[in-house]
Structure formats: structure tokens, C-alpha cells
Design an enzyme around this catalytic site. Structure first.
Site, PDB file in Angstrom:
ATOM      1  CG  ASP A 155      -2.684  57.580  73.421  1.00 22.66           C
ATOM      2  OD1 ASP A 155      -2.672  56.813  72.437  1.00 22.66           O
ATOM      3  OD2 ASP A 155      -2.912  57.202  74.589  1.00 22.66           O
ATOM      4  CB  SER A 156       0.894  60.986  77.748  1.00 20.77           C
ATOM      5  OG  SER A 156       0.009  61.363  78.801  1.00 20.77           O
TER       6      SER A 156
HETATM    7  N1  SAM Z   1      -3.143  54.202  74.516  1.00 19.80           N
HETATM    8  C1  SAM Z   1      -2.730  53.626  75.772  1.00 19.80           C
HETATM    9  C2  SAM Z   1      -3.653  54.065  76.808  1.00 19.80           C
HETATM   10  O1  SAM Z   1      -4.707  53.495  76.730  1.00 19.80           O
HETATM   11  O2  SAM Z   1      -3.329  54.872  77.661  1.00 19.80           O
HETATM   12  C3  SAM Z   1      -1.360  53.963  76.187  1.00 19.80           C
HETATM   13  C4  SAM Z   1      -0.771  55.061  75.516  1.00 19.80           C
HETATM   14  S1  SAM Z   1       0.844  54.866  74.997  1.00 19.80           S
HETATM   15  C5  SAM Z   1       1.387  53.306  75.427  1.00 19.80           C
HETATM   16  C6  SAM Z   1       1.610  55.994  76.157  1.00 19.80           C
HETATM   17  C7  SAM Z   1       2.897  56.422  75.550  1.00 19.80           C
HETATM   18  O3  SAM Z   1       3.297  57.732  75.940  1.00 19.80           O
HETATM   19  C8  SAM Z   1       4.070  55.508  75.938  1.00 19.80           C
HETATM   20  O4  SAM Z   1       4.420  54.713  74.827  1.00 19.80           O
HETATM   21  C9  SAM Z   1       5.188  56.468  76.341  1.00 19.80           C
HETATM   22  O5  SAM Z   1       6.467  56.066  75.882  1.00 19.80           O
HETATM   23  C10 SAM Z   1       4.710  57.763  75.702  1.00 19.80           C
HETATM   24  N2  SAM Z   1       5.268  58.982  76.285  1.00 19.80           N
HETATM   25  C11 SAM Z   1       5.395  59.287  77.595  1.00 19.80           C
HETATM   26  N3  SAM Z   1       5.964  60.501  77.742  1.00 19.80           N
HETATM   27  C12 SAM Z   1       6.200  60.978  76.472  1.00 19.80           C
HETATM   28  C13 SAM Z   1       6.764  62.184  75.957  1.00 19.80           C
HETATM   29  N4  SAM Z   1       7.223  63.150  76.792  1.00 19.80           N
HETATM   30  N5  SAM Z   1       6.828  62.338  74.609  1.00 19.80           N
HETATM   31  C14 SAM Z   1       6.369  61.367  73.767  1.00 19.80           C
HETATM   32  N6  SAM Z   1       5.828  60.185  74.191  1.00 19.80           N
HETATM   33  C15 SAM Z   1       5.750  60.007  75.544  1.00 19.80           C
END
Ligand code: SAM
Length: 282
Positions: A155-156
Site C-alpha cells: 500500500d505504497s
Molecule cells: N492508502 C493510501 C492510498 O490510497 O494510496 C496511501 C497509502 S500510504 C499513505 C503510502 C505510504 O507508503 C506512505 O505513508 C509512505 O511513507 C509509505 N512508503 C513509501 N515507500 C515506503 C517504503 N520503502 N517502505 C515503507 N513504507 C513506504
């Protein structure tokens, strides 16, 4: 004086949202984090100026990332969520009594802290006793895991910045290794509509297709994402999300959902011709 949030969805397309109040803004080690209260969308989280979650349509995304794999394999017990900092994916997972363990690996603690404070509608289940939060890079976290998850949900953010490494062959291969024999991987697969997103969709699908025996794509309508036409990848070591008599048994759980149902489960895998063509391209 009117206040508007404008997202550059492509170099030539902008998306504008009228804002009631700008509630939070700060720069974490990874990205710019903003929370706004918007007239139409309610509480809204953006990262580096890109729409992530809002009160009005988050139910669509979180229904479709969770209930499709759970209807495909009702025996899922151990789940890994990579990203998911707003908590919406974990919230939907916690509705399944059969799930015993949820590891959520979110690289940016600020996103979780801000979601707990301003987005309780998605962050409300993060303290469930089955949930363990890791503020780490999901790419590193999954490297040494072997056959320990029945489901991995990526979910990135988009494949830029910290999210870039979540769209690589190495990462998908590590996910394959971390999954059990009935394991399922669902990944955020961007969109087929605008070139910069369809480019990433095609590349991600081509990589997953080489690693997993079952590799499909399903679509859903996400109004506040670029073009509104959004995709998830579905990959497994054998379980098929459509050629599967068990799907309708999901209805016996009695879970109330506003978007997901077993008709749309099957329908979501019926793709437009141009999307099917893209999946052959790579
Ligand atoms: N659920 C929402 C959507 O509708 O797309 C957004 C998802 S959530 C906000 C995306 C998250 O991925 C972010 O909080 C970001 O910090 C995280 N993220 C990005 N790269 C990452 C990584 N390499 N490892 C862990 N988390 C990561």
C-alpha cells in the site's frame, strides 16, 4: 479569500480541491506531509503534494485492497502491509477474526502520527492487539523473510522517492520468498490512463508476471487519483481470484462494505481492451 489545493497529476493536467482549513504541514525525512480539511473531500492527506487519502473516497481503495484477497483465500492468518501509513488497510484487515497477525512496515513515522491525530477514520485500528508497527523501509524488512506471510499488501506511494524500490524485481522476488504456498501479493499498480502512470503499470506487471504463476490486474474507480481509473496487481503461487468457486462464501461473513461485493470482485478483473493490450506489451 478562497484557498485551493492543486495537484499536478501530470505535466499537463491539474486537479483542484477547495480547502476549508490547512491543518498540518511539515517535512519528514522522506516527504512533505500535509493535512487539509476540504469542503468536498473532508480530511485529506497529501504527501509531496500528491493525494493519498481523503474522507470521501478512501473506502473504495481500502475495500478493494483487502476484501479481494480475503475473499480469494479466507484462510489468511498472517499479513504484511508495506506502507499504509494512514491505517485504512489495517482497519479493513482487523474486521477479519481469522487474521492472527498484521505487521505494518511504514517508513515514515510522521505519516502514522499525523493519521492518528487527524485521520481517525482510517487510523482507528492501529492499536489492535494483532497489529505490530515497524517504522522501517519495507524493501529491507522483507529481504530476510521466508514463508511467513499468507498475504502481502503493498500500500505504497508512487514509484518515486521511498516508494521507488517497491516496484523492482528484487522486491517482488523477496515478496515471493516471504509468502507461504497459498500466499497472495496485492500491489498498488498505478493507472493505465496517463502515460507516466501506464508506463509504471506496465513495468510492474511485467516484473510480477515473470515471478508469480498467477499474475492478474484488477481495476476500481478512485475519483481523486489521476484519471480516476486505478489498478491493483494480484499475484499468487496458485490461488486464482476469479476462477474460484469460494468467492461467494465471503457473503456468509456478513461484513458490511460500501464498495466491495462479490459481483464487483469478479467484474474488477474484466479489463478494457486497451489495458489488456498494455499487459501484453512488456
Ligand atoms: N492508502 C493510501 C492510498 O490510497 O494510496 C496511501 C497509502 S500510504 C499513505 C503510502 C505510504 O507508503 C506512505 O505513508 C509512505 O511513507 C509509505 N512508503 C513509501 N515507500 C515506503 C517504503 N520503502 N517502505 C515503507 N513504507 C513506504
Amino acid at each position: 479569500m478562497e484557498l485551493w489545493y492543486t495537484e499536478e497529476q501530470t505535466d499537463n493536467i491539474r486537479f483542484g480541491v477547495k480547502v476549508k482549513r490547512h491543518l498540518f504541514t511539515n517535512q519528514s525525512d522522506f516527504q512533505k506531509v500535509d493535512v487539509m480539511d476540504c469542503f468536498e473531500l473532508g480530511r485529506t492527506l497529501t504527501l509531496d503534494g500528491l493525494m493519498m487519502v481523503n474522507e470521501k473516497d478512501e473506502f473504495i481503495y481500502h475495500d478493494m485492497i483487502v476484501h479481494v484477497p480475503l475473499a480469494t483465500n479466507p484462510e489468511i492468518k498472517r499479513v504484511l502491509v508495506i506502507g499504509g501509513g494512514d491505517g485504512g488497510t489495517v482497519r479493513e484487515l482487523c474486521r477479519y477474526e481469522g487474521i492472527e497477525k498484521i505487521d505494518m512496515v511504514e517508513i515514515d513515522k510522521m505519516v502514522v502520527d499525523v493519521s492518528r491525530e487527524y485521520l481517525q477514520f482510517t487510523a482507528c485500528a492501529l492499536d489492535d492487539e494483532r497489529v505490530t508497527l515497524y517504522f522501517e523501509d519495507g524493501i529491507e524488512f522483507v529481504k530476510d523473510k521466508v514463508a511467513c506471510y499468507d498475504l502481502i499488501l503493498v500500500d505504497s506511494t508512487d514509484p518515486i522517492g521511498p516508494g521507488e524500490g517497491l516496484f523492482t524485481v528484487d522486491f517482488y522476488s523477496d515478496c515471493f520468498k516471504a509468502l507461504t504456498d497459498n500466499g497472495i501479493l496485492v500491489n498498488q499498480n498505478e493507472s493505465p490512463y496517463y502515460d507516466q502512470f501506464s508506463h509504471e503499470f506496465k513495468r510492474a506487471h511485467a516484473k510480477i508476471n515473470k515471478i508469480f504463476p498467477v499474475s492478474k490486474v484488477y481495476q476500481f474507480h478512485m475519483p481523486t487519483y489521476p484519471s480516476g481509473h486505478w489498478l491493483f496487481g494480484f499475484a499468487s503461487k496458485g490461488l486464482d481470484p476469479v476462477d474460484n468457486e469460494g468467492i461467494e462464501k465471503w457473503n456468509e461473513l456478513g461484513l458490511k462494505t460500501r464498495y466491495y461485493n462479490t459481483d464487483i470482485h469478479r467484474g474488477a478483473f474484466a479489463l478494457p481492451t486497451y489495458v489488456k493490450e498494455m499487459m501484453k506489451d512488456e
